[in-house]
Design a protein around this motif. Structure first.
Motif, PDB file in Angstrom:
ATOM      1  N   GLY A  66      51.908  66.940  20.176  1.00 26.80           N
ATOM      2  CA  GLY A  66      50.626  66.522  19.627  1.00 26.80           C
ATOM      3  C   GLY A  66      49.707  67.681  19.279  1.00 26.80           C
ATOM      4  N   THR A  67      49.808  68.746  20.029  1.00 24.43           N
ATOM      5  CA  THR A  67      48.967  69.918  19.757  1.00 24.43           C
ATOM      6  C   THR A  67      49.370  70.534  18.423  1.00 24.43           C
ATOM      7  OG1 THR A  67      48.934  70.265  22.141  1.00 24.43           O
ATOM      8  CG2 THR A  67      48.089  72.046  20.784  1.00 24.43           C
ATOM      9  N   ASP A 163      42.505  62.148  16.317  1.00 26.43           N
ATOM     10  CA  ASP A 163      43.364  62.491  17.460  1.00 26.43           C
ATOM     11  C   ASP A 163      43.727  61.172  18.139  1.00 26.43           C
ATOM     12  OD1 ASP A 163      44.524  63.162  19.858  1.00 26.43           O
ATOM     13  OD2 ASP A 163      43.210  64.873  20.237  1.00 26.43           O
ATOM     14  N   ALA A 165      46.398  60.659  20.036  1.00 28.75           N
ATOM     15  CA  ALA A 165      47.387  60.935  21.089  1.00 28.75           C
ATOM     16  C   ALA A 165      47.359  59.884  22.201  1.00 28.75           C
ATOM     17  CB  ALA A 165      47.158  62.325  21.676  1.00 28.75           C
ATOM     18  N   GLN A 166      46.191  59.285  22.437  1.00 22.82           N
ATOM     19  CA  GLN A 166      46.080  58.332  23.543  1.00 22.82           C
ATOM     20  C   GLN A 166      45.986  56.879  23.057  1.00 22.82           C
ATOM     21  OE1 GLN A 166      43.020  59.517  26.328  1.00 22.82           O
ATOM     22  NE2 GLN A 166      43.826  61.602  26.514  1.00 22.82           N
ATOM     23  N   SER A 192      50.824  62.209  19.922  1.00 22.98           N
ATOM     24  CA  SER A 192      51.686  62.917  20.859  1.00 22.98           C
ATOM     25  C   SER A 192      52.652  61.922  21.478  1.00 22.98           C
ATOM     26  CB  SER A 192      50.821  63.523  21.968  1.00 22.98           C
ATOM     27  OG  SER A 192      51.614  63.861  23.090  1.00 22.98           O
ATOM     28  N   LYS A 197      52.416  59.440  27.592  1.00 23.04           N
ATOM     29  CA  LYS A 197      51.600  58.759  26.568  1.00 23.04           C
ATOM     30  C   LYS A 197      52.141  57.331  26.364  1.00 23.04           C
ATOM     31  CE  LYS A 197      49.026  62.251  26.111  1.00 23.04           C
ATOM     32  NZ  LYS A 197      48.729  63.377  25.262  1.00 23.04           N
TER      33      LYS A 197
HETATM   34  C1  LIG Z   1      48.112  64.636  25.008  1.00 21.91           C
HETATM   35  C2  LIG Z   1      46.996  64.939  24.092  1.00 21.91           C
HETATM   36  C3  LIG Z   1      47.086  65.920  23.082  1.00 21.91           C
HETATM   37  C4  LIG Z   1      48.206  66.888  22.982  1.00 21.91           C
HETATM   38  O1  LIG Z   1      49.473  66.396  22.917  1.00 21.91           O
HETATM   39  P1  LIG Z   1      50.720  67.273  23.405  1.00 21.91           P
HETATM   40  O2  LIG Z   1      51.881  66.503  22.890  1.00 21.91           O
HETATM   41  O3  LIG Z   1      50.666  67.355  24.875  1.00 21.91           O
HETATM   42  O4  LIG Z   1      50.629  68.619  22.751  1.00 21.91           O
HETATM   43  C5  LIG Z   1      46.020  66.055  22.218  1.00 21.91           C
HETATM   44  N1  LIG Z   1      44.913  65.309  22.333  1.00 21.91           N
HETATM   45  C6  LIG Z   1      44.768  64.375  23.298  1.00 21.91           C
HETATM   46  C7  LIG Z   1      43.520  63.578  23.363  1.00 21.91           C
HETATM   47  C8  LIG Z   1      45.805  64.173  24.217  1.00 21.91           C
HETATM   48  O5  LIG Z   1      45.645  63.255  25.186  1.00 21.91           O
END
Ligand SMILES: *Cc1c(COP(=O)(O)O)cnc(C)c1O
Length: 380
Positions: A66-67, A163, A165-166, A192, A197
């Motif tokens: 995700g990064t 973002d 990711a969550q 991510s 997740k």
């Molecule tokens: C987990 C997360 C990321 C990063 O994801 P990775 O796969 O660990 O690099 C970015 N933003 C948020 C809000 C996250 O929870």
């Protein structure tokens, strides 16, 4: 002693979840090994198509985590050193980290205490002629106010990088009634597949989404060494791929993602009901325009010694986590003349009072009863 003699309560239970889909996953992984299709094997393309369908988005570009997704997104938008990117002060570090890493200027703003999401009025106040993008974070599994954020983006001609990711799988409904998936609203969505997740693989993984054809090409090119045709490199890129083995896991789990969200909501509803009107607990607020996929169930403690409570819970076999203990503007890595302690009062308060409870797809009624009764008991 815990009444759950044979069961350990976990923040996340990936093992029990795996047991239910073991046959498909084991066979799929074995297949990748048998065919030695470790990189860009057929499962990667399959997953890309499956996720595009699920999200109803034109392009999904898988990558390594995700990064990286956030970083590649910012590279593809040609953001340049000195450009300002607005994001929330209350988030996981990755969001702001890539902004700094690319030499862009992270401009942090506060969040709403009810929803933990970025404060839209604060975004508008932070916009300057140098502002190029807004990065809303759909924290804990519920969408930020995308309708207002998109209106600001239009008014000031800014990119929006979600973002997500969550919050993969969350639905956002605009006031005109249109419903879309989180991450498909802004210019690019970044997610991510970290194991914990909501759609997690068995290692690292990530993806970017967009409805823009040109941008999709660029995201793909950058994630693949800036390569357009093999050994022809048009721009500087990175090496960021989703492993075939991870794509196998994600294909198996994507089919269950909606069920997983239902299971998480069942847990959240149980907690909500158990803690309703408790004088020392504020339960998470649901907004009207977004579904909640409960990546985390995060309470705010009112006049409670959090450290002590966490220890007491631990003694009773109940893990609880603090997401996040230190605001970004108080992290050494983000030290800047722009900010000082006290600038983001909501974030600073949240960092002192939040507590996330066990939340996963395999929680049973017995554990929920034990967790809620124990917590209420400890707060007496
Ligand atoms: C987990 C997360 C990321 C990063 O994801 P990775 O796969 O660990 O690099 C970015 N933003 C948020 C809000 C996250 O929870």
């Amino acid at each position: 002693m815990s009444i759950l003699a044979n069961k350990k309560i976990q923040m996340v239970d990936l093992k029990s979840q795996y047991e239910k889909i073991k046959t498909e996953i084991d066979a799929g992984i074995q297949d990748v090994i048998s065919n030695t299709a470790f990189i860009n094997g057929p499962a990667v393309k399959e997953f890309q198509t499956n996720l595009e369908k699920y999200l109803n988005v034109k392009h999904v570009i898988p990558c390594a985590n995700g990064t990286d997704a956030l970083q590649i997104a910012m590279m593809a938008l040609d953001l340049k050193p000195g450009d300002e990117v607005i994001t929330a002060s209350f988030t996981y570090v990755a969001t702001a980290e890539v902004i700094g890493l690319l030499g862009l200027t992270p401009v942090l703003v506060d969040v709403y205490s009810d929803t933990f999401d970025i404060d839209v009025e604060a975004i508008e106040k932070a916009i300057t002629p140098k502002t190029k993008a807004i990065v809303p974070v759909h924290l804990f599994g519920q969408c930020a106010n995308m309708e207002k954020i998109m209106a600001l983006a239009k008014k000031y001609n800014l990119f929006v990088i979600e973002d997500v990711a969550q919050a993969i799988g969350a639905d956002y409904t605009f006031s005109n009634g249109t419903t879309v998936k989180a991450g498909t609203i802004g210019t690019i969505g970044c997610t991510s597949f970290f194991p914990s997740k909501n759609l997690g693989c068995y290692g690292d993984g990530g993806a970017m989404y967009t409805n823009d054809d040109e941008l999709a090409k660029k995201l793909k090119m950058i994630s693949h060494h800036g390569q357009s045709v093999q050994y022809v490199h048009d721009v500087l890129g990175v090496n960021s791929r989703l492993d075939t083995i991870q794509a196998v896991v994600l294909n198996a789990k994507l089919k269950h993602l909606d069920e997983y969200a239902v299971a998480r909501n069942t847990v959240a509803n149980y907690y909500d009901k158990a803690f309703a009107n408790h004088p020392k607990l504020k339960t998470p607020v649901r907004v009207k325009n977004s579904t909640h996929v409960f990546h985390q169930y995060t309470l705010q403690l009112i006049n409670v010694d959090r450290t002590k409570l966490r220890e007491q819970l631990q003694e009773k076999g109940i893990p609880a986590m603090i997401y996040y203990p230190i605001p970004l503007h108080e992290q050494k890595a983000f030290k800047s003349d722009r900010y000082k302690s006290g600038d983001f009062p909501v974030t600073e308060t949240l960092c002192k009072c939040v507590l996330s409870l066990p939340m996963h797809t395999e929680m049973d009624a017995e554990s929920l009863k034990y967790i809620t009764e124990t917590l209420i008991d400890l707060l007496k």
